[in-house]
Design an enzyme around this catalytic site. Structure first.
Site, PDB file in Angstrom:
ATOM      1  N   GLY A   1     -25.969 -17.257   0.057  1.00  0.00           N
ATOM      2  CA  GLY A   1     -25.376 -18.271   0.945  1.00  0.00           C
ATOM      3  C   GLY A   1     -24.068 -18.851   0.445  1.00  0.00           C
ATOM      4  O   GLY A   1     -23.913 -20.068   0.378  1.00  0.00           O
TER       5      GLY A   1
ATOM      6  N   TYR B   1     -38.194 -29.164   8.012  1.00  0.00           N
ATOM      7  CA  TYR B   1     -37.323 -28.846   6.872  1.00  0.00           C
ATOM      8  C   TYR B   1     -38.026 -29.232   5.567  1.00  0.00           C
ATOM      9  O   TYR B   1     -38.105 -28.453   4.624  1.00  0.00           O
ATOM     10  CB  TYR B   1     -36.001 -29.610   7.013  1.00  0.00           C
ATOM     11  CG  TYR B   1     -35.079 -29.481   5.815  1.00  0.00           C
ATOM     12  CD1 TYR B   1     -34.406 -28.291   5.569  1.00  0.00           C
ATOM     13  CD2 TYR B   1     -34.893 -30.548   4.930  1.00  0.00           C
ATOM     14  CE1 TYR B   1     -33.569 -28.171   4.467  1.00  0.00           C
ATOM     15  CE2 TYR B   1     -34.058 -30.433   3.835  1.00  0.00           C
ATOM     16  CZ  TYR B   1     -33.390 -29.245   3.611  1.00  0.00           C
ATOM     17  OH  TYR B   1     -32.566 -29.123   2.521  1.00  0.00           O
TER      18      TYR B   1
HETATM   19  P1  NAD Z   1     -24.293 -25.046   4.138  1.00  0.00           P
HETATM   20  O1  NAD Z   1     -24.779 -24.951   5.541  1.00  0.00           O
HETATM   21  O2  NAD Z   1     -22.854 -25.302   3.889  1.00  0.00           O
HETATM   22  O3  NAD Z   1     -24.727 -23.771   3.279  1.00  0.00           O
HETATM   23  C1  NAD Z   1     -25.875 -23.014   3.520  1.00  0.00           C
HETATM   24  C2  NAD Z   1     -25.486 -21.564   3.391  1.00  0.00           C
HETATM   25  O4  NAD Z   1     -26.632 -20.726   3.584  1.00  0.00           O
HETATM   26  C3  NAD Z   1     -24.448 -21.180   4.459  1.00  0.00           C
HETATM   27  O5  NAD Z   1     -23.385 -20.510   3.836  1.00  0.00           O
HETATM   28  C4  NAD Z   1     -25.238 -20.281   5.384  1.00  0.00           C
HETATM   29  O6  NAD Z   1     -24.432 -19.298   6.009  1.00  0.00           O
HETATM   30  C5  NAD Z   1     -26.229 -19.669   4.414  1.00  0.00           C
HETATM   31  N1  NAD Z   1     -27.361 -19.042   5.088  1.00  0.00           N
HETATM   32  C6  NAD Z   1     -28.140 -19.541   6.091  1.00  0.00           C
HETATM   33  N2  NAD Z   1     -29.040 -18.619   6.471  1.00  0.00           N
HETATM   34  C7  NAD Z   1     -28.837 -17.508   5.700  1.00  0.00           C
HETATM   35  C8  NAD Z   1     -29.435 -16.227   5.619  1.00  0.00           C
HETATM   36  N3  NAD Z   1     -30.435 -15.880   6.425  1.00  0.00           N
HETATM   37  N4  NAD Z   1     -28.973 -15.353   4.684  1.00  0.00           N
HETATM   38  C9  NAD Z   1     -27.960 -15.689   3.852  1.00  0.00           C
HETATM   39  N5  NAD Z   1     -27.339 -16.877   3.906  1.00  0.00           N
HETATM   40  C10 NAD Z   1     -27.764 -17.776   4.819  1.00  0.00           C
HETATM   41  O7  NAD Z   1     -25.180 -26.204   3.470  1.00  0.00           O
HETATM   42  P2  NAD Z   1     -25.392 -26.626   1.928  1.00  0.00           P
HETATM   43  O8  NAD Z   1     -25.565 -28.088   1.943  1.00  0.00           O
HETATM   44  O9  NAD Z   1     -24.367 -26.032   1.045  1.00  0.00           O
HETATM   45  O10 NAD Z   1     -26.833 -25.980   1.642  1.00  0.00           O
HETATM   46  C11 NAD Z   1     -27.125 -25.177   0.521  1.00  0.00           C
HETATM   47  C12 NAD Z   1     -28.543 -25.455   0.050  1.00  0.00           C
HETATM   48  O11 NAD Z   1     -28.619 -26.798  -0.414  1.00  0.00           O
HETATM   49  C13 NAD Z   1     -29.612 -25.316   1.136  1.00  0.00           C
HETATM   50  O12 NAD Z   1     -30.731 -24.623   0.599  1.00  0.00           O
HETATM   51  C14 NAD Z   1     -29.972 -26.742   1.464  1.00  0.00           C
HETATM   52  O13 NAD Z   1     -31.307 -26.856   1.917  1.00  0.00           O
HETATM   53  C15 NAD Z   1     -29.769 -27.410   0.128  1.00  0.00           C
HETATM   54  N6  NAD Z   1     -29.567 -28.871   0.170  1.00  0.00           N
HETATM   55  C16 NAD Z   1     -28.567 -29.430   0.907  1.00  0.00           C
HETATM   56  C17 NAD Z   1     -28.415 -30.816   0.933  1.00  0.00           C
HETATM   57  C18 NAD Z   1     -27.342 -31.498   1.753  1.00  0.00           C
HETATM   58  O14 NAD Z   1     -27.442 -32.696   1.984  1.00  0.00           O
HETATM   59  N7  NAD Z   1     -26.290 -30.810   2.170  1.00  0.00           N
HETATM   60  C19 NAD Z   1     -29.284 -31.618   0.187  1.00  0.00           C
HETATM   61  C20 NAD Z   1     -30.281 -31.024  -0.581  1.00  0.00           C
HETATM   62  C21 NAD Z   1     -30.413 -29.645  -0.575  1.00  0.00           C
END
Ligand code: NAD
Length: 312
Positions: free
Chosen positions: A9, A153
């Site tokens: 991702g 989620y």
């Molecule tokens: P984001 O949406 O910018 O990044 C998520 C990435 O995962 C994207 O690049 C998306 O294209 C990719 N993705 C989704 N489905 C996919 C698939 N089937 N195969 C490959 N890639 C895929 O959001 P982020 O905040 O950078 O999220 C990254 C991680 O951090 C996630 O697991 C999210 O649950 C976790 N997270 C985020 C937050 C927040 O507040 N943003 C908080 C805690 C945890």
């Protein structure tokens, strides 16, 4: 020699920033394989990586929801040798459960839970043979504690926490490390994507009170929380680097000292009453005073809790 790090991702957010941070390591200790579902979205990553691309950073296509894609990607890695696997890909889902179809819920589990399981199943056997490796999983504070209107989620992250907590024991026997990272709110497209999704929702089958609690009570306070304590993808990338460079990485790694007291409530009262009641009061009684509540929480964060958090 260089350690091979594969990250899922990487087209945006935290994954992009981890890839760039590791690829730009001053001592060039990492060979980063940045993967993404759709290589057409590579520009932002390549721009941020600059001249690291082609040197310490390479790209591969990988969709964590596809068995074939996962297998093909790992087969394209030299000798299938991965030292550090960073499971970052994930999707959010927000709203009253009455308005969310079971298929949408399954999509979240297929990415956040089975996506990680697919990756671990493909990479772990080689790590076991070599008796070395580090598996890192991007969980969330919502992997430790439920949050209203994030029901599905949260469940997907809990599922992964349970899976990993179980795996960690046998992996230890093979000298493979497993680390969870539990960020609180982080400013990424994640937040924007969810807000866009919510704006499009028309809440079929949801009663008026629930819609009101969601749109007029939960959403504004959620935005307040992001503003009051949101971290940046850089913060999470720095924490991740610390964890993979640690002699003895911890299993759980909260990244946000402001959020730690909220998580601590759960462990302070095993009946669950304290955390459920506090969330209730935060939402329905303090809602309009969220800023003040947040300031109080900041003061409550004693140094002992801060030490339990990994700082960026
Ligand atoms: P984001 O949406 O910018 O990044 C998520 C990435 O995962 C994207 O690049 C998306 O294209 C990719 N993705 C989704 N489905 C996919 C698939 N089937 N195969 C490959 N890639 C895929 O959001 P982020 O905040 O950078 O999220 C990254 C991680 O951090 C996630 O697991 C999210 O649950 C976790 N997270 C985020 C937050 C927040 O507040 N943003 C908080 C805690 C945890």
């Amino acid at each position: 020699g260089q350690k091979v790090v594969l990250i899922t991702g990487c087209s945006s957010g935290i994954g992009l920033r981890i890839a760039v941070t590791l690829a730009k390591d001053e001592k060039k200790r990492y060979h980063v394989i940045a993967t993404m579902r759709d290589l057409k979205k590579k520009d932002k990553l390549l721009e941020a990586a600059g001249d690291a691309y082609g040197k310490t950073l390479m790209l591969l296509q990988l969709d964590v929801c596809s068995d074939d894609s996962v297998k093909e990607c790992i087969n394209n890695v030299k000798d299938r040798h991965i030292d550090i696997l960073i499971n970052n890909a994930g999707v959010g889902l927000l709203g009253p459960v009455e308005s969310i179809s079971i298929d949408e819920m399954k999509r979240v589990f297929d990415t956040n839970f089975f996506g990680v399981v697919r990756m671990i199943k493909e990479v772990m056997p080689d790590m076991k043979k070599r008796r070395s490796g580090h598996i890192v999983v991007m969980s969330s504070v919502m992997g430790l504690q439920g949050v209203v209107f994030n029901d599905v989620y949260t469940a997907s992250k809990f599922a992964m926490e349970g899976f990993c907590e179980s795996m960690a024991v046998q992996l230890m026997k093979f000298n493979i490390r497993l680390s969870m990272i539990e960020p609180g709110p982080v400013h990424t497209e994640f937040e924007t994507k969810m807000m866009e999704d919510v704006a499009k929702m028309d809440f079929p089958g949801v009663d008026a009170d629930t819609v009101r609690y969601f749109k007029d009570v939960y959403l504004p306070s959620s935005i307040d929380i992001f503003e009051a304590m949101g971290q940046t993808p850089e913060d999470i990338a720095k924490c991740t680097k610390k964890i993979i460079e640690s002699e003895r990485p911890r299993f759980r790694n909260l990244t946000n000292s402001l959020y730690t007291p909220i998580v601590a409530l759960k462990y302070a009262d095993e009946t669950g009453g304290l955390s459920v009641n506090t969330f209730y009061n935060l939402l329905f009684n303090f809602g309009p005073l969220m800023h003040i509540t947040m300031s109080i929480l900041k003061c409550l964060t004693c140094s002992c809790l801060r030490r339990r958090t990994i700082s960026p």
